[in-house]
Scaffold this active site. Structure first.
Site, PDB file in Angstrom:
ATOM      1  N   HIS A  12       0.835  -1.214   0.000  1.00 46.66           N
ATOM      2  CA  HIS A  12       0.000   0.000   0.000  1.00 46.66           C
ATOM      3  C   HIS A  12       0.857   1.245   0.000  1.00 46.66           C
ATOM      4  O   HIS A  12       1.909   1.307   0.646  1.00 46.66           O
ATOM      5  CB  HIS A  12      -1.037   0.013   1.126  1.00 46.66           C
ATOM      6  CG  HIS A  12      -0.505   0.032   2.523  1.00 46.66           C
ATOM      7  ND1 HIS A  12      -0.185   1.194   3.178  1.00 46.66           N
ATOM      8  CD2 HIS A  12      -0.263  -0.972   3.407  1.00 46.66           C
ATOM      9  CE1 HIS A  12       0.228   0.907   4.406  1.00 46.66           C
ATOM     10  NE2 HIS A  12       0.204  -0.397   4.573  1.00 46.66           N
ATOM     11  N   GLU A  31      -5.133   1.939   2.552  1.00 46.73           N
ATOM     12  CA  GLU A  31      -5.129   0.695   3.326  1.00 46.73           C
ATOM     13  C   GLU A  31      -5.302   0.976   4.802  1.00 46.73           C
ATOM     14  O   GLU A  31      -6.072   0.325   5.498  1.00 46.73           O
ATOM     15  CB  GLU A  31      -3.806  -0.062   3.093  1.00 46.73           C
ATOM     16  CG  GLU A  31      -3.771  -1.480   3.702  1.00 46.73           C
ATOM     17  CD  GLU A  31      -3.334  -1.530   5.152  1.00 46.73           C
ATOM     18  OE1 GLU A  31      -3.540  -2.571   5.800  1.00 46.73           O
ATOM     19  OE2 GLU A  31      -2.809  -0.518   5.682  1.00 46.73           O
ATOM     20  N   HIS A  37       3.294   2.459  12.985  1.00 44.76           N
ATOM     21  CA  HIS A  37       2.353   3.575  13.141  1.00 44.76           C
ATOM     22  C   HIS A  37       2.857   4.651  14.097  1.00 44.76           C
ATOM     23  O   HIS A  37       2.070   5.261  14.820  1.00 44.76           O
ATOM     24  CB  HIS A  37       0.974   3.077  13.598  1.00 44.76           C
ATOM     25  CG  HIS A  37       0.290   2.219  12.564  1.00 44.76           C
ATOM     26  ND1 HIS A  37      -0.952   1.677  12.756  1.00 44.76           N
ATOM     27  CD2 HIS A  37       0.685   1.799  11.335  1.00 44.76           C
ATOM     28  CE1 HIS A  37      -1.298   0.971  11.679  1.00 44.76           C
ATOM     29  NE2 HIS A  37      -0.302   1.025  10.813  1.00 44.76           N
TER      30      HIS A  37
HETATM   31 ZN   LIG Z   1       0.612  -1.436   6.307  1.00 45.27          ZN
HETATM   32 ZN   LIG Z   2      -0.199   0.206   8.898  1.00 49.29          ZN
END
Ligand SMILES: [Zn+2]
Ligand SMILES: [Zn+2]
Ligand SMILES: [Zn+2]
Ligand SMILES: [Zn+2]
Lengths: 448, 448
Positions: free
Chosen positions: B265, B311, B411
């Site tokens: 992604h 995504e 993240h």
């Molecule tokens: Zn990812």
């Molecule tokens: Zn992710």
């Protein structure tokens, strides 16, 4: 055969003193007290930058805690320092690759104009290269200093790397630069900047990019010969502020006016919770005194735990302490500070008179089971604050911890309890407790 | 003896195909191309959260780069998603221990009132405990969920930990809470929050405390039965935004309408530079195609590199891709995605027809020198985006990398090139290049 004159005889600790110190170290080495004190300070107070509410709360915490622990005397001594507000910061690449960056203002930074500074970056690998730039050559530019600190057990490169931070603004300003950015003085790869003090002559806005952002900027500069950044900093110098040294004493029985100094600093930077720098030192030295208090025995000389104020911005606390107490420097028998490291202590470096080295060897023998080796030199002056007293003539011991990863966290948001190893707190408690008892419970003159 | 009917014969790759794939893998395994592509993306574009200028710049970068690399066809397909702005966040303990904390808003969080929410915290060890709270019992309170994700090579606990994030707001709201804080879904100790998606039913402000701040809050709650926090979040949902899937194809010679899918992604979160999640996947799959392009040989079937959009916020890109292309699902011969891990690939898990397992075993044999073991199961559906196609019937291979420290960076601001190991990029390039060539340059039906 010749009789050794008494004045040349090696000074040694008594067998009784050594046995008591050994027992105290064993107890301290199993205690979680130091860890708990640090957890208390970093939870109930947190960051303690000079002039902030946290600094005041830290002083109140320390006074209350020392009293609760049973110190015989607890007092504060006011310290006056320059004031500074951190404000906000933003750094972004404007062209050719618009992208936000993570940076932190250096201590004492002046502000940018309210709408920021947008300018081309000129990169230098280190401060010496910046020094070699022509005067006026950076007019209207942002200077960037890319020096990458190297990790090692003794943290020796901090001396070099720290200079880039301390003098970067002053030198860049002398070349006409509008602002200076440095690669953070650190050994990690976290997207978190390292703050720290600058010299008094910093006159242009100054900040440290996180290490990945320094890499990013350099990657941009490899792809473009004109990288423009925009920097906004609202930090500013303010009127003087007041803080304090907090002092607690366990009073000796035979020579109460003479004392052994256990040092650390109570102030911290305003990122992280100050659990490492120098919550660890505060907790280790307070716990060492407490283990002695709890033994029910009093040492012959006093033990003075000094939590210095305003270390981070330039050793203001200890300098004002020295001015106040320099006529009593002779009563400062010997001192040791904890102000670096999160890993274990691996060596002991003395700075004492030749005769006292015999006693130091006994101390080292006692600490050998804790992994502490005796360094062959005898010129230590003590860490951080204590070094001011050490240079003025107070004997000192440096207990050196392994600094390999200390500069991963130093002066960053990662200065938290997560990076305080309980095993280091136990070992250091054993070491500082043994040191304090041995030296305070003897009448050895460590200047000789 | 019995003649094996043709239809039951094991499908195998030809010796020539295997030899070509072996040579391609060797070349790819020594190439820095994937690393360089990721560095280009993260330097020249950086973070690419859906709806941001970075997302648009990423799409332009990908189209231009695929064309420059020599793909035969490059195009985009528009994707529409809900919009969201991050805004600002502040979280601080107000009483009894005033102290700033580090937190990050979860994706899709609604704002607090402009002057924030100041309320007592009620702590739950995990989502199940929160679910068990009485309806209405959290009225006027902030719910805190303390679940700590555990690291492992397969990252299995992300399934459990991710639910705390995905459903925390919905469940806390159902109990009357004003806001929800979770312990970051991560395995590090950095004072950096982990963001990530929430379910559609998140109706109260939601943020993740960094892991040291979750520890700090819990330490406060051990010392006081009434800890009050103040939370300000200005995140808000906005009108729908447009993004795109970017698709590049290397056209096959014999069955150009059939293709092997390499997935990843292109969007990322807005913290870090998106170098890891999923810059690595973008770079590895683009590089795999490029190694095949550079060989001068064309495969029998096409290779379709799909860089999915959106995504992170809920697989919007692949879902809209599926709606658009589902009548052609049969042309999707087999697929593999890279969307997790920074360490090496350690195993290959197939999800193919029984007959094709013989070919997969050949592939595994070829990849053995790269440290990739064949897993005995045969039910893989592909990672992330590709799993939507896998569940719809497309055969897939999961190349599993060692996830032990992946959730240290996941993240967060630490999603940068500093955490992209060049050796992983080389190994994964070898693996994906071999996979793409072997499967595209054969006519095996992996559904059988
Ligand atoms: Zn990812
Ligand atoms: Zn992710
Ligand atoms: Zn310090
Ligand atoms: Zn410091």
């Amino acid at each position: 055969f010749l009789l050794t004159p008494l004045s040349l005889m090696a000074a040694e600790f008594s067998a009784e003193n050594l046995a008591q110190a050994k027992a105290l170290a064993e107890k301290a080495g199993k205690s979680e007290l130091a860890y708990q004190l640090d957890e208390s300070l970093s939870t109930e107070v947190g960051p303690r930058r000079v002039g902030t509410p946290g600094d005041k709360a830290g002083i109140e915490w320390a006074v209350a805690k020392m009293k609760a622990l049973g110190f015989d005397r607890v007092w504060t001594e006011t310290v006056t320092t320059p004031g500074w507000e951190r404000g906000d910061i933003s750094v972004e690449a404007v062209s050719p690759f618009p992208q936000r960056m993570v940076a932190i203002a250096l201590g004492g930074s002046v502000p940018t104009p309210a709408d920021g500074i947008e300018a081309q970056v000129v990169a230098f690998p280190n401060l010496d290269a910046l020094k070699a730039a022509e005067a006026g050559s950076l007019k209207g530019k942002i200077a960037y200093i890319g020096y990458q600190m190297k990790p090692s057990i003794d943290g020796a490169d901090y001396g070099v790397a720290g200079k880039q931070r301390y003098l970067g603004s002053e030198v860049a300003a002398s070349k006409g630069a509008s602002a200076v950015l440095i690669r953070s003085v650190g050994t990690d790869n976290d997207r978190i900047g390292h703050t720290g003090a600058q010299g008094d002559k910093s006159t242009i806005p100054a900040a440290a990019l996180s290490i990945p952002d320094a890499d990013l900027l350099e990657s941009m500069m490899k792809r473009s010969d004109k990288v423009t950044l925009k920097i906004n900093i609202s930090s500013r110098k303010t009127a003087d502020v007041k803080t304090a040294n907090v002092i607690g004493e366990v009073t000796g029985t035979e020579r109460p006016e003479d004392f052994v100094v256990l040092g650390s600093h109570l102030d911290s930077w305003d990122v992280g919770t100050g659990a490492v720098d120098d919550g660890m030192g505060v907790a280790i030295t307070m716990a060492a005194a407490k283990h002695i208090i709890d033994s029910g025995k009093k040492p012959k000389r006093s033990i003075r735990v000094i939590l210095f104020g305003a270390e981070e911005i330039g050793l203001y606390g200890v300098k004002q302490y020295y001015e106040k107490h320099k006529d009593k420097l002779g009563n400062h028998i010997i001192g040791a500070e904890w102000d670096s490291g999160t890993r274990m202590i691996h060596q002991l470096r003395p700075g004492v008179g030749e005769k006292s080295l015999a006693a130091i060897k006994q101390m080292a023998e006692l600490l050998k089971p804790y992994g502490v080796a005796l360094h062959p030199s005898n010129s230590a002056k003590g860490q951080s604050d204590i070094s001011v007293l050490g240079k003025a003539g107070m004997p000192a011991i440096n207990f050196d911890s392994d600094l390999t990863d200390y500069f991963d966290y130093h002066h960053t948001e990662n200065d938290t309890m997560a990076n305080v190893p309980p095993e280091t707190m136990r070992q250091a408690s054993a070491v500082y407790t043994a040191f304090a008892w041995l030296t305070a419970n003897s009448l050895i003159d460590f200047r000789k």
